[in-house]
Structures are given as C-alpha cells and as structure tokens.
Design a protein around this motif. Structure first.
Motif, mmCIF file in Angstrom:
data_model
loop_
_atom_site.group_PDB
_atom_site.id
_atom_site.type_symbol
_atom_site.label_atom_id
_atom_site.label_comp_id
_atom_site.label_asym_id
_atom_site.label_seq_id
_atom_site.Cartn_x
_atom_site.Cartn_y
_atom_site.Cartn_z
ATOM 1 N N LEU A 141 0.808 -1.219 0.000
ATOM 2 C CA LEU A 141 0.000 0.000 0.000
ATOM 3 C C LEU A 141 0.846 1.276 0.000
ATOM 4 O O LEU A 141 0.519 2.218 -0.739
ATOM 5 C CB LEU A 141 -0.970 -0.001 1.183
ATOM 6 C CG LEU A 141 -2.012 1.109 1.197
ATOM 7 C CD1 LEU A 141 -2.859 1.091 -0.071
ATOM 8 C CD2 LEU A 141 -2.910 0.990 2.431
ATOM 9 N N PRO A 142 1.938 1.359 0.765
ATOM 10 C CA PRO A 142 2.749 2.581 0.693
ATOM 11 C C PRO A 142 3.299 2.857 -0.702
ATOM 12 O O PRO A 142 3.408 4.024 -1.117
ATOM 13 C CB PRO A 142 3.887 2.297 1.688
ATOM 14 C CG PRO A 142 3.307 1.324 2.660
ATOM 15 C CD PRO A 142 2.416 0.452 1.827
ATOM 16 N N GLN A 171 0.490 4.270 -2.757
ATOM 17 C CA GLN A 171 0.224 5.658 -2.380
ATOM 18 C C GLN A 171 1.249 6.631 -2.951
ATOM 19 O O GLN A 171 0.940 7.802 -3.177
ATOM 20 C CB GLN A 171 0.168 5.764 -0.857
ATOM 21 C CG GLN A 171 -1.036 5.038 -0.259
ATOM 22 C CD GLN A 171 -0.969 4.867 1.242
ATOM 23 O OE1 GLN A 171 0.114 4.882 1.828
ATOM 24 N NE2 GLN A 171 -2.125 4.693 1.883
ATOM 25 N N THR A 172 2.459 6.158 -3.200
ATOM 26 C CA THR A 172 3.497 7.024 -3.782
ATOM 27 C C THR A 172 3.577 6.897 -5.301
ATOM 28 O O THR A 172 4.416 7.543 -5.932
ATOM 29 C CB THR A 172 4.878 6.694 -3.181
ATOM 30 O OG1 THR A 172 5.179 5.309 -3.412
ATOM 31 C CG2 THR A 172 4.902 6.977 -1.694
ATOM 32 N N THR A 197 -9.561 2.699 4.801
ATOM 33 C CA THR A 197 -8.377 3.545 4.636
ATOM 34 C C THR A 197 -7.915 3.629 3.180
ATOM 35 O O THR A 197 -7.021 4.409 2.865
ATOM 36 C CB THR A 197 -7.218 3.004 5.492
ATOM 37 O OG1 THR A 197 -7.041 1.605 5.215
ATOM 38 C CG2 THR A 197 -7.516 3.195 6.972
ATOM 39 N N ALA A 198 -8.517 2.825 2.300
ATOM 40 C CA ALA A 198 -8.183 2.888 0.873
ATOM 41 C C ALA A 198 -9.452 2.630 0.063
ATOM 42 O O ALA A 198 -9.554 1.661 -0.685
ATOM 43 C CB ALA A 198 -7.110 1.859 0.536
ATOM 44 N N GLU A 224 -3.623 2.207 9.531
ATOM 45 C CA GLU A 224 -2.817 2.890 8.514
ATOM 46 C C GLU A 224 -2.257 1.908 7.494
ATOM 47 O O GLU A 224 -2.017 2.251 6.336
ATOM 48 C CB GLU A 224 -1.660 3.643 9.181
ATOM 49 C CG GLU A 224 -2.093 4.788 10.078
ATOM 50 C CD GLU A 224 -0.928 5.396 10.838
ATOM 51 O OE1 GLU A 224 0.209 4.887 10.680
ATOM 52 O OE2 GLU A 224 -1.136 6.366 11.586
#
Length: 325
Positions: free
Chosen positions: A214-215, A218-219, A235-236, A288
């Motif tokens: 996921l990180p 997100q980037t 959260t997504a 998160e």
C-alpha cells in the motif's frame, strides 16, 4: 483471569505431578525476562511489519522486550519447525500466517510440523486483504482488463508472490481458478525482493499483503487493481475488491500468535490476555497499514486454523499444487 486467580491455578498445578517444580516456579513469575517472537519471513514484508507492530505493544503490556527473530525459508516451514521444537515455557512464540497454518500442510507432504498438534493457539491477531498490484506501465488499469489480457495471452504474464504457499500466493492461485486464466506465479523469498522487481518492471503483476504494497501504491510506484477481501478498506476506499468482478471471492491474509505445544495452560492464558490488551493499542497503526485487529480466545484461533486447512486442502486437491522446499 485476575492475578489472584492465576496464582491460585498455579498453586493447584504445583500440587500435581504433571509439571516439574522448576516449570511451576517459572510460571509463577511469568514473564520474568524477554520473549522471542519467531517470524517466518524476512524483514520488510507484511508478516514482519505486522509482527513488529504487535511486538512493540506487547512489550509494553508484559513489561519485558518482545524480540522479533526472522527465520525465513521453505515458505515459513523453517521458522515453524524451530518454534514447534522450542521449550514450551512461553518465552518463544511463533507469529504464524495463513500459509504456515493453512496452506503449507496441504502443499507440503512433510512440512516438519503439524499446524494443530505442534502448537498451542494463543490469539488470532489480525486480518487484512491481499492486494493485486501492477507496475504502472502495465497496460491493464482494472482487474477486468487484467483478466481480458490474460485470457487473450495465456501463459504470457508472470505474477510475483512472497513465498510459495504464502497467503498472497494462494490468493493468486485461487484467483486464477476463479477467473479461468493462466498466469505464471513466481515465488520470492519475501515481499521486499518481489516488490523491487515489480517496481523495476521485471515482473508486471504481484499478489502481496497490503502492509508492504500500500505505501508503494500511495506514492505511485505501483498501481493497485483489487483487494481480496469482500469489502473495501476504509483507509483505501478507491481500491475495488476482486469480489466486485468475481462475486463471492475472498482470500484474506491473517496472522496469529502461537506457543509450542505443551506450554502450560496458565502461561497460554497469560499470553492470550496480554495479546488482547496489546491489540487495541496497535489498532491505529494497523489501520494505517490496512490491517484489522481481531483478538479473542485460543479456541477462536483453533477454529480458524481448522477451517483454513480445509479451504486450502480443497484448492490443492483441485489444482495439483505442490510445495517447494
């Protein structure tokens, strides 16, 4: 269980011939030193990330460090064997996965342990979807487009997975059957190396755990196509589920804490209470990462293990999958 009742239980056990006096004395002061939590995959992957969040909070609850010990190899079997053979005193725990306690017993003729007989369930810690991600240059922008490409080009596309028999790998195999497609799964020793190759474009597709991928989504280093849960993550919310394309599809990842079989029941009870106290403290951080805390009794975890072993045994029987040592 209160401190008074736990000590009463220990006094009863101390009067029996079941436990040696030295073990009883160790229980009475449990825990009195650091606890080791064996993790079956390398640092940086979803198993490791999830374990370290819990270990940090659990350390605060028990008043002693919980040290993460990564023992990768054989799709988690190496770590499971080490944990199963550890002294059953509560000072060595195992952070098991849906692979070690679901798929592996079906995939491997002799994994070197029994997911039910070799361990004392402590607590079901978390669950989280697996996720289908692709390199941003990959032409498919939706899961339906991926399925169409794979059907038009059978056997052309590779999909990475963090370990043969891991929950992301098994989710991918279940997806192949459900979608009626042929893509080649390439297993890596953990999420880190696999993600590096997907980001670099060496492998176009990956089935992974949410915490590690996921990180990167997100980037913008990866594109997410779908989650393996029945419902979207709060959260997504923009990431759809496979079930929105293939109704009823579900193949989540899950993690749990175990002790070696033979660990005294009062120690297991103490550990269960500690994990259930630590999980609420970890809830915000887990959210998160796209992870949901579960908790509950050892019996709840035992029932989960039994159902997962049945589920993946059925898939293995259907597909002929075999483990890779």
């Amino acid at each position: 269980m209160s401190t008074v009742s736990r000590r009463s239980a220990l006094r009863i056990l101390a009067g029996s011939s079941v436990l040696a006096p030295a073990v009883v004395r160790a229980q009475d002061s449990f825990p009195s030193r650091p606890v080791t939590m064996i993790v079956p995959f390398p640092a940086g992957g979803p198993t490791d990330v999830t374990a370290r969040v819990l270990a940090d909070k659990l350390s605060g609850v028990i008043g002693h460090p919980v040290v993460v010990d990564n023992r990768a190899g054989a799709s988690g079997n190496v770590a499971a064997q080490i944990a199963a053979r550890a002294t059953p005193d509560g000072y060595t725990l195992f952070f098991g996965t849906g692979g070690t306690h679901g798929a592996n017993p079906a995939l491997f003729k002799n994994p070197g342990y029994d997911p039910i007989k070799s361990f004392a369930p402590v607590a079901w810690a978390t669950t989280s979807p697996n996720i289908v991600v692709v390199n941003p240059e990959f032409p498919a922008r939706t899961l339906a487009e991926l399925i169409a490409l794979a059907k038009a080009n059978p056997g052309k596309y590779n999909a990475a997975a963090p370990g043969h028999g891991s929950t992301p790998h098994m989710a991918g195999e279940l997806f192949k059957v459900a979608a009626g497609i042929n893509i080649l799964h390439v297993s890596y020793r953990g999420s880190g190396p696999a993600l590096n190759d997907v980001v670099a474009g060496h492998v176009p597709i990956m089935f992974d755990g949410v915490p590690s991928s996921l990180p990167l989504v997100q980037t913008g280093k990866l594109r997410a196509l779908a989650l393996t849960s029945l419902e979207r993550l709060s959260t997504a919310p923009d990431i759809p589920t496979i079930a929105e394309t293939i109704p009823g599809f579900e193949a989540d990842g899950w993690f749990a804490v175990y002790a070696p079989a033979g660990t005294p029941e009062p120690v297991v009870t103490s550990l269960n209470l500690a994990v259930n106290r630590a999980l609420p403290e970890a809830k915000a951080r887990y959210a998160e990462l796209g992870v949901v805390t579960v908790g509950g009794s050892p019996e709840k975890l035992a029932a989960r293990v039994e159902s997962e072993v049945r589920k993946w045994s059925d898939l293995v029987a259907r597909t002929g999958l075999r483990g890779e040592n």
